[in-house]
Design a protein around this motif. Structure first.
Motif, PDB file in Angstrom:
ATOM      1  N   GLN B 116       0.853  -1.187   0.000  1.00  0.00           N
ATOM      2  CA  GLN B 116       0.000   0.000   0.000  1.00  0.00           C
ATOM      3  C   GLN B 116       0.885   1.231   0.000  1.00  0.00           C
ATOM      4  O   GLN B 116       1.782   1.382   0.832  1.00  0.00           O
ATOM      5  N   LEU B 117       0.602   2.107  -0.960  1.00  0.00           N
ATOM      6  CA  LEU B 117       1.456   3.260  -1.247  1.00  0.00           C
ATOM      7  C   LEU B 117       0.606   4.520  -1.200  1.00  0.00           C
ATOM      8  O   LEU B 117      -0.469   4.554  -1.805  1.00  0.00           O
ATOM      9  N   TRP B 118       1.094   5.522  -0.471  1.00  0.00           N
ATOM     10  CA  TRP B 118       0.371   6.796  -0.386  1.00  0.00           C
ATOM     11  C   TRP B 118       1.252   7.899  -0.958  1.00  0.00           C
ATOM     12  O   TRP B 118       2.455   7.963  -0.666  1.00  0.00           O
ATOM     13  N   PHE B 119       0.601   8.788  -1.721  1.00  0.00           N
ATOM     14  CA  PHE B 119       1.305   9.924  -2.320  1.00  0.00           C
ATOM     15  C   PHE B 119       0.456  11.184  -2.152  1.00  0.00           C
ATOM     16  O   PHE B 119      -0.769  11.125  -2.303  1.00  0.00           O
ATOM     17  N   MET B 120       1.126  12.288  -1.892  1.00  0.00           N
ATOM     18  CA  MET B 120       0.399  13.558  -1.881  1.00  0.00           C
ATOM     19  C   MET B 120      -0.022  13.876  -3.312  1.00  0.00           C
ATOM     20  O   MET B 120       0.754  13.665  -4.247  1.00  0.00           O
ATOM     21  N   PRO B 121      -1.235  14.366  -3.494  1.00  0.00           N
ATOM     22  CA  PRO B 121      -1.699  14.669  -4.851  1.00  0.00           C
ATOM     23  C   PRO B 121      -1.110  15.985  -5.350  1.00  0.00           C
ATOM     24  O   PRO B 121      -0.626  16.801  -4.567  1.00  0.00           O
ATOM     25  N   ARG B 122      -1.173  16.167  -6.669  1.00  0.00           N
ATOM     26  CA  ARG B 122      -0.755  17.457  -7.247  1.00  0.00           C
ATOM     27  C   ARG B 122      -1.592  18.591  -6.671  1.00  0.00           C
ATOM     28  O   ARG B 122      -1.100  19.664  -6.396  1.00  0.00           O
ATOM     29  N   THR B 123      -2.913  18.336  -6.522  1.00  0.00           N
ATOM     30  CA  THR B 123      -3.850  19.373  -6.099  1.00  0.00           C
ATOM     31  C   THR B 123      -4.693  18.858  -4.949  1.00  0.00           C
ATOM     32  O   THR B 123      -5.220  17.741  -5.026  1.00  0.00           O
ATOM     33  N   ARG B 124      -4.831  19.662  -3.907  1.00  0.00           N
ATOM     34  CA  ARG B 124      -5.664  19.290  -2.777  1.00  0.00           C
ATOM     35  C   ARG B 124      -7.120  19.717  -3.035  1.00  0.00           C
ATOM     36  O   ARG B 124      -7.389  20.595  -3.841  1.00  0.00           O
ATOM     37  N   GLY B 125      -8.027  19.072  -2.334  1.00  0.00           N
ATOM     38  CA  GLY B 125      -9.420  19.512  -2.362  1.00  0.00           C
ATOM     39  C   GLY B 125     -10.211  19.087  -3.580  1.00  0.00           C
ATOM     40  O   GLY B 125     -11.255  19.678  -3.882  1.00  0.00           O
ATOM     41  N   THR B 126      -9.748  18.076  -4.283  1.00  0.00           N
ATOM     42  CA  THR B 126     -10.490  17.604  -5.450  1.00  0.00           C
ATOM     43  C   THR B 126     -11.573  16.606  -5.014  1.00  0.00           C
ATOM     44  O   THR B 126     -11.591  16.136  -3.876  1.00  0.00           O
ATOM     45  N   ALA B 127     -12.464  16.279  -5.924  1.00  0.00           N
ATOM     46  CA  ALA B 127     -13.521  15.309  -5.624  1.00  0.00           C
ATOM     47  C   ALA B 127     -12.895  13.923  -5.453  1.00  0.00           C
ATOM     48  O   ALA B 127     -11.998  13.547  -6.218  1.00  0.00           O
ATOM     49  N   PRO B 128     -13.345  13.157  -4.471  1.00  0.00           N
ATOM     50  CA  PRO B 128     -12.790  11.809  -4.294  1.00  0.00           C
ATOM     51  C   PRO B 128     -13.170  10.882  -5.452  1.00  0.00           C
ATOM     52  O   PRO B 128     -14.234  11.058  -6.069  1.00  0.00           O
ATOM     53  N   SER B 129     -12.312   9.935  -5.739  1.00  0.00           N
ATOM     54  CA  SER B 129     -12.625   8.961  -6.781  1.00  0.00           C
ATOM     55  C   SER B 129     -11.876   7.662  -6.507  1.00  0.00           C
ATOM     56  O   SER B 129     -10.924   7.633  -5.731  1.00  0.00           O
ATOM     57  N   VAL B 147       2.638   0.567 -14.377  1.00  0.00           N
ATOM     58  CA  VAL B 147       1.305   0.074 -14.006  1.00  0.00           C
ATOM     59  C   VAL B 147       0.428   1.185 -13.437  1.00  0.00           C
ATOM     60  O   VAL B 147      -0.802   1.055 -13.404  1.00  0.00           O
ATOM     61  N   VAL B 148       1.045   2.271 -12.976  1.00  0.00           N
ATOM     62  CA  VAL B 148       0.312   3.453 -12.504  1.00  0.00           C
ATOM     63  C   VAL B 148       1.054   4.679 -13.026  1.00  0.00           C
ATOM     64  O   VAL B 148       2.280   4.748 -12.928  1.00  0.00           O
ATOM     65  N   ALA B 149       0.326   5.641 -13.592  1.00  0.00           N
ATOM     66  CA  ALA B 149       0.955   6.848 -14.129  1.00  0.00           C
ATOM     67  C   ALA B 149      -0.082   7.960 -14.212  1.00  0.00           C
ATOM     68  O   ALA B 149      -1.281   7.732 -13.996  1.00  0.00           O
ATOM     69  N   ALA B 150       0.369   9.147 -14.545  1.00  0.00           N
ATOM     70  CA  ALA B 150      -0.543  10.291 -14.611  1.00  0.00           C
ATOM     71  C   ALA B 150      -1.611  10.103 -15.685  1.00  0.00           C
ATOM     72  O   ALA B 150      -2.736  10.594 -15.540  1.00  0.00           O
ATOM     73  N   ILE B 156      -2.696   0.793 -17.585  1.00  0.00           N
ATOM     74  CA  ILE B 156      -2.100   1.700 -16.598  1.00  0.00           C
ATOM     75  C   ILE B 156      -3.220   2.431 -15.871  1.00  0.00           C
ATOM     76  O   ILE B 156      -4.116   3.003 -16.491  1.00  0.00           O
ATOM     77  N   VAL B 157      -3.169   2.407 -14.548  1.00  0.00           N
ATOM     78  CA  VAL B 157      -4.136   3.137 -13.733  1.00  0.00           C
ATOM     79  C   VAL B 157      -3.643   4.574 -13.555  1.00  0.00           C
ATOM     80  O   VAL B 157      -2.459   4.793 -13.300  1.00  0.00           O
ATOM     81  N   ASP B 158      -4.541   5.522 -13.693  1.00  0.00           N
ATOM     82  CA  ASP B 158      -4.147   6.923 -13.556  1.00  0.00           C
ATOM     83  C   ASP B 158      -4.085   7.350 -12.095  1.00  0.00           C
ATOM     84  O   ASP B 158      -4.771   6.799 -11.234  1.00  0.00           O
ATOM     85  N   ILE B 159      -3.245   8.370 -11.846  1.00  0.00           N
ATOM     86  CA  ILE B 159      -3.060   8.904 -10.501  1.00  0.00           C
ATOM     87  C   ILE B 159      -2.856  10.408 -10.633  1.00  0.00           C
ATOM     88  O   ILE B 159      -2.275  10.875 -11.623  1.00  0.00           O
ATOM     89  N   ALA B 160      -3.327  11.148  -9.641  1.00  0.00           N
ATOM     90  CA  ALA B 160      -3.274  12.613  -9.713  1.00  0.00           C
ATOM     91  C   ALA B 160      -1.944  13.136  -9.187  1.00  0.00           C
ATOM     92  O   ALA B 160      -1.880  13.944  -8.251  1.00  0.00           O
ATOM     93  N   GLN B 161      -0.880  12.655  -9.764  1.00  0.00           N
ATOM     94  CA  GLN B 161       0.466  13.109  -9.406  1.00  0.00           C
ATOM     95  C   GLN B 161       1.372  12.828 -10.612  1.00  0.00           C
ATOM     96  O   GLN B 161       1.117  11.901 -11.382  1.00  0.00           O
ATOM     97  N   ASP B 162       2.418  13.620 -10.728  1.00  0.00           N
ATOM     98  CA  ASP B 162       3.358  13.482 -11.844  1.00  0.00           C
ATOM     99  C   ASP B 162       4.353  12.367 -11.507  1.00  0.00           C
ATOM    100  O   ASP B 162       5.486  12.627 -11.086  1.00  0.00           O
ATOM    101  N   MET B 163       3.928  11.138 -11.657  1.00  0.00           N
ATOM    102  CA  MET B 163       4.745  10.007 -11.198  1.00  0.00           C
ATOM    103  C   MET B 163       4.352   8.737 -11.941  1.00  0.00           C
ATOM    104  O   MET B 163       3.293   8.681 -12.568  1.00  0.00           O
ATOM    105  N   THR B 164       5.218   7.756 -11.859  1.00  0.00           N
ATOM    106  CA  THR B 164       4.934   6.461 -12.486  1.00  0.00           C
ATOM    107  C   THR B 164       5.413   5.344 -11.561  1.00  0.00           C
ATOM    108  O   THR B 164       6.527   5.419 -11.029  1.00  0.00           O
ATOM    109  N   ILE B 165       4.563   4.347 -11.395  1.00  0.00           N
ATOM    110  CA  ILE B 165       4.956   3.151 -10.647  1.00  0.00           C
ATOM    111  C   ILE B 165       5.222   2.037 -11.661  1.00  0.00           C
ATOM    112  O   ILE B 165       4.380   1.765 -12.520  1.00  0.00           O
ATOM    113  N   TYR B 166       6.382   1.424 -11.536  1.00  0.00           N
ATOM    114  CA  TYR B 166       6.760   0.306 -12.406  1.00  0.00           C
ATOM    115  C   TYR B 166       6.899  -0.967 -11.569  1.00  0.00           C
ATOM    116  O   TYR B 166       7.339  -0.919 -10.416  1.00  0.00           O
TER     117      TYR B 166
END
Lengths: 110, 233
Positions: B116-129, B147-150, B156-166
């Motif tokens: 389980q991996l937690w990352f701060m998002p690019r933008t706070r206060g967005t709608a949960p999803s 497997v995870v990218a912007a 590839i699952v999207d994530i609200a951060q400028d990052m990629t998980i391989y």
């Protein structure tokens, strides 16, 4: 005003550390202010107050209703980037929250 | 600079129903000098006993990725999402202004192991999803597979951060190559096997490395290896 069978908790959202608990003899109030709500917790020590302010962008603020014999109802409040202030003179912590999610843990898997 | 954190230095815990390690401060493990690597805040290697898990709890302003390594993980949330994933499946929750969820092992016989991996998002206060995705485990062989990218794609699952998980697998003697762009960070977590880093440090399972200012990363497997690499701002 503090009510029976209810408590207010402030935790660090990442580590889960308890920062403030009303069960430590603290008083609290909830005051609606337009679309926001000001939660004031008094009796908070300076070190605790500083810790909460230092972690203001990562807080989980809860109010637990714990009626005797009934299911626990949890209220979680979103702080976002709203003000979190501590006044050492009065020992009062003021947390402004912008939204609330109410949930009953027994309605989920547990 | 390559800084290795050995499995022994991570916070090992055993709560009976939940065992594993925390690479960063989490739960009752608090080290003020180990709270983040860029936007990355949590890397937990959890094994949950059959029929057990985490009851309803909130999150906000955090991108939470769960990668199942074995067994099954079931998620439910107050947004109405229910999902189960196995190896090859990815769960991503963007907590935004708040979400309540549960995670548990629905099996009555098999443990579930997950990262389980937690990352701060690019933008706070967005709608949960919440979303899930699935990659083809066969494509991990001999490469680092995103497997995870912007940006979302079919695998590839999207994530609200400028990052990629391989994720990647390599047999003994094989190499995995990663080009690190200037100013970026790379977090490496060894899941299985043994992996030699370009400065000759060797990772064993549960070890991690935090890498900055190293343009070409040649990762040499010294045993059959499964590794996670995360490119971060």
């Amino acid at each position: 005003m503090m009510m029976q069978q209810e408590r207010v908790l402030v935790k660090h959202s990442v580590t889960g550390r308890m920062l403030v608990s009303s069960t430590d003899g603290l008083t609290y109030s909830f005051d609606p202010q337009g679309e926001l709500t000001l939660i004031t917790v008094c009796g908070v020590g300076a070190e605790q107050g500083a810790a909460v302010v230092g972690l203001r962008s990562e807080l989980n603020v809860f109010r637990f209703e714990e009626p005797a014999g009934g299911p626990v109802i949890k209220h979680w409040y979103y702080v976002g980037d709203n003000p979190v202030e501590y006044d050492a003179a009065s020992g009062c912590l003021k947390i402004t929250v912008q939204s609330e999610i109410q949930y009953r843990p027994d309605e989920y898997w547990e | 600079m390559i800084k290795v954190y050995s499995a022994e230095s991570a916070h090992q815990f055993d709560h009976g129903w939940l065992k594993g390690s925390h690479s960063f401060s989490f739960g009752d493990f608090y080290d003020p000098d180990n709270t983040a690597f860029g936007p990355m805040r949590v890397c937990n290697d959890d094994t949950i006993s059959p029929g057990r898990g985490f009851g309803a709890h909130p999150h906000s302003d955090m991108e939470i990725v769960s990668i199942v390594l074995s067994g099954r993980l079931r998620h439910e949330d107050n947004l109405g999402n229910v999902a189960e994933t196995t190896f090859g499946g990815i769960q991503r929750m963007s907590a935004g202004t708040g979400a309540i969820h549960t995670e548990h092992n629905p099996s009555d016989s098999e443990p579930v192991r997950l990262l389980q991996l937690w990352f701060m998002p690019r933008t706070r206060g967005t709608a949960p999803s919440y979303t899930t995705g699935r990659f083809d485990p066969a494509k991990l062989e001999g490469r680092l597979l995103p497997v995870v990218a912007a940006e979302r794609t079919a695998e590839i699952v999207d994530i609200a951060q400028d990052m990629t998980i391989y994720l990647g697998r390599a047999g003994a003697g094989q190499e995995l190559n990663f080009q690190q762009a200037p100013g970026r960070r790379v977090f490496i977590y060894l899941i299985e096997g043994q992996l030699k880093l370009p400065d000759d440090q060797v990772l064993s399972p549960g070890d991690s490395a935090r890498i900055e200012e190293w343009s070409e990363l040649l990762l040499a497997a010294e045993a059959d290896t499964l590794v996670m690499a995360i490119d971060l701002p």
